[in-house]
Design an enzyme around this catalytic site. Sequence first.
Site, short mmCIF file in Angstrom:
data_model
loop_
_atom_site.label_atom_id
_atom_site.label_comp_id
_atom_site.label_asym_id
_atom_site.label_seq_id
_atom_site.Cartn_x
_atom_site.Cartn_y
_atom_site.Cartn_z
CE LYS A 102 -4.43 1.06 0.28
NZ LYS A 102 -5.59 0.27 -0.15
P1 NAD Z 1 -12.70 7.94 -2.89
O1 NAD Z 1 -11.68 8.95 -2.63
O2 NAD Z 1 -13.17 7.71 -4.28
O3 NAD Z 1 -13.99 8.26 -2.00
C1 NAD Z 1 -13.96 8.46 -0.62
C2 NAD Z 1 -15.32 8.95 -0.18
O4 NAD Z 1 -15.35 9.06 1.24
C3 NAD Z 1 -15.67 10.34 -0.73
O5 NAD Z 1 -17.04 10.40 -1.02
C4 NAD Z 1 -15.36 11.24 0.45
O6 NAD Z 1 -16.07 12.46 0.44
C5 NAD Z 1 -15.82 10.35 1.59
N1 NAD Z 1 -15.28 10.71 2.89
C6 NAD Z 1 -14.04 11.10 3.21
N2 NAD Z 1 -13.95 11.37 4.51
C7 NAD Z 1 -15.18 11.13 5.02
C8 NAD Z 1 -15.73 11.23 6.32
N3 NAD Z 1 -15.01 11.63 7.34
N4 NAD Z 1 -17.02 10.88 6.47
C9 NAD Z 1 -17.77 10.47 5.42
N5 NAD Z 1 -17.30 10.36 4.18
C10 NAD Z 1 -16.02 10.69 3.98
O7 NAD Z 1 -12.16 6.59 -2.24
P2 NAD Z 1 -12.61 5.11 -2.56
O8 NAD Z 1 -11.70 4.58 -3.60
O9 NAD Z 1 -14.09 5.05 -2.76
O10 NAD Z 1 -12.23 4.38 -1.21
C11 NAD Z 1 -13.13 4.33 -0.10
C12 NAD Z 1 -12.70 3.21 0.83
O11 NAD Z 1 -12.73 1.97 0.12
C13 NAD Z 1 -11.28 3.33 1.37
O12 NAD Z 1 -11.26 2.78 2.67
C14 NAD Z 1 -10.48 2.46 0.44
O13 NAD Z 1 -9.29 1.99 1.03
C15 NAD Z 1 -11.46 1.35 0.20
N6 NAD Z 1 -11.23 0.57 -1.02
C16 NAD Z 1 -11.17 1.17 -2.24
C17 NAD Z 1 -11.00 0.39 -3.37
C18 NAD Z 1 -11.01 0.97 -4.77
O14 NAD Z 1 -11.01 0.20 -5.72
N7 NAD Z 1 -11.05 2.28 -4.95
C19 NAD Z 1 -10.87 -0.99 -3.25
C20 NAD Z 1 -10.95 -1.56 -2.00
C21 NAD Z 1 -11.14 -0.78 -0.89
#
Ligand code: NAD
Length: 410
Positions: A102
């Site tokens: 990561k």
């Molecule tokens: P992203 O940046 O696309 O979206 C994050 C979202 O969370 C946004 O809507 C943001 O406004 C919101 N956010 C941030 N802080 C917040 C808070 N304090 N309260 C409420 N909402 C909040 O990120 P993502 O890619 O969607 O990732 C989200 C989660 O999923 C992370 O934990 C990431 O590690 C995990 N994840 C992502 C992927 C992927 O393919 N992108 C895969 C597996 C896991």
Amino acid sequence: MNAAEDTNHYFLKAARIMDIGQRIERLLMEPVREVKAQVAIELDNGEVGVFLGYRVQHDNSRGPMKGGLRFHPEVNPDEVKSLASLMTWKTAVVNLPYGGAKGGISVDPRKLSEKELQALTRKFIDSIHDVIGPQIDIPAPDVNTNPQVMAWIMDQYSKYHGFSPAVVTGKPVDLFGSKGREAATGRGVRVATEEFLKTVGRKIADSTFVIQGFGNVGLHTARLVHEAGGKVIAVSDVDGGYWNARGLDVPKLVEYAKKNRGSLKGCGDGETIANEKLLTLECDVLVPAALGGVLTKANAGDVRAKVIVEAANGPTTPEADEVFEKRGIPVVPDIYANAGGVTVSYFEWVQNLQNFTWDEEKVNGELDRIMRDSFARVHRIATERKVSLRTAAFIVAIGRVGKATVLRGL
Ligand code: NAD
């Protein structure tokens, strides 16, 4: 406990049941490499911006290491270490030929222009290009990084090593990305939810959903459960939440977010609700899809969901996990529930290595199959050993990683 201790707590819980011994435990907990790099760029106003970037490579016994790259002000070495280790267990739960890694840069990307973001990404790759690569470590999108950032990574890495689309996944479809990658994590969350609900005689179509986070994962999860007939009663992003007990207009919210650089601010749908309150709304399925550590000892007793599906990485602290176990609220764990993203990243890497493209139907079909088969295995172990789905998922993962480690030898 810090984030790395949280992950190790879950790991050790399963490792002790498996009785793998302290030496193997230690071997599987310590990352193989940790990189910390200064990332200095010239800002648009002529000043120098100095940021810190990290890449933690946790384990490579089952293949090249794989894991996202996050841009967020709270990125720190401990969090990256925890997320890297989660990637090792995640790729093993769904049996992809990968290890875990990561990365992240401690930065608030909302304060940078597109030009600055590009410079930041390229500068970070200048620092780590020697320790990543299609057969070493393959980054992907995570919080606040997107296909455009992945395209810059591919381009910058290729300047040093020659044309290398397979060095990074989550690229735009027009630049060697895979069809279906953008929605893959949300799609995987939907399958995970469907499979869990089947075990309790329920369906998405007769369930209500509360989703925290409306980025890549939250948006597609909301869209896909809505398409499957589920009622999404609340969603949120960093600026706040929106709630309507009769169901939100999800297609309208998706359109709104797309037009507003991902933000729901001012969407006008439902009543506004604080993020903290959203987590304790009465619903069938609570989907944390934003950041880690949001379900804690302080709010776990107030959660009124019937099941929690961890779309985010590490949303539940061990103390909260214990409360949920005592209260009989099942948790579909992150290392399985959000594995759809890395699964389609794997398909993208395979397509890049073979210079061949798959159609979306094939991508989605293979993704669904892997998510369903993996659930069946995790659920069977949970039932047989009378442990939580999280401990069962760790048992599957540790078994695979442990075997590979021992077979390869030191
Ligand atoms: P992203 O940046 O696309 O979206 C994050 C979202 O969370 C946004 O809507 C943001 O406004 C919101 N956010 C941030 N802080 C917040 C808070 N304090 N309260 C409420 N909402 C909040 O990120 P993502 O890619 O969607 O990732 C989200 C989660 O999923 C992370 O934990 C990431 O590690 C995990 N994840 C992502 C992927 C992927 O393919 N992108 C895969 C597996 C896991």
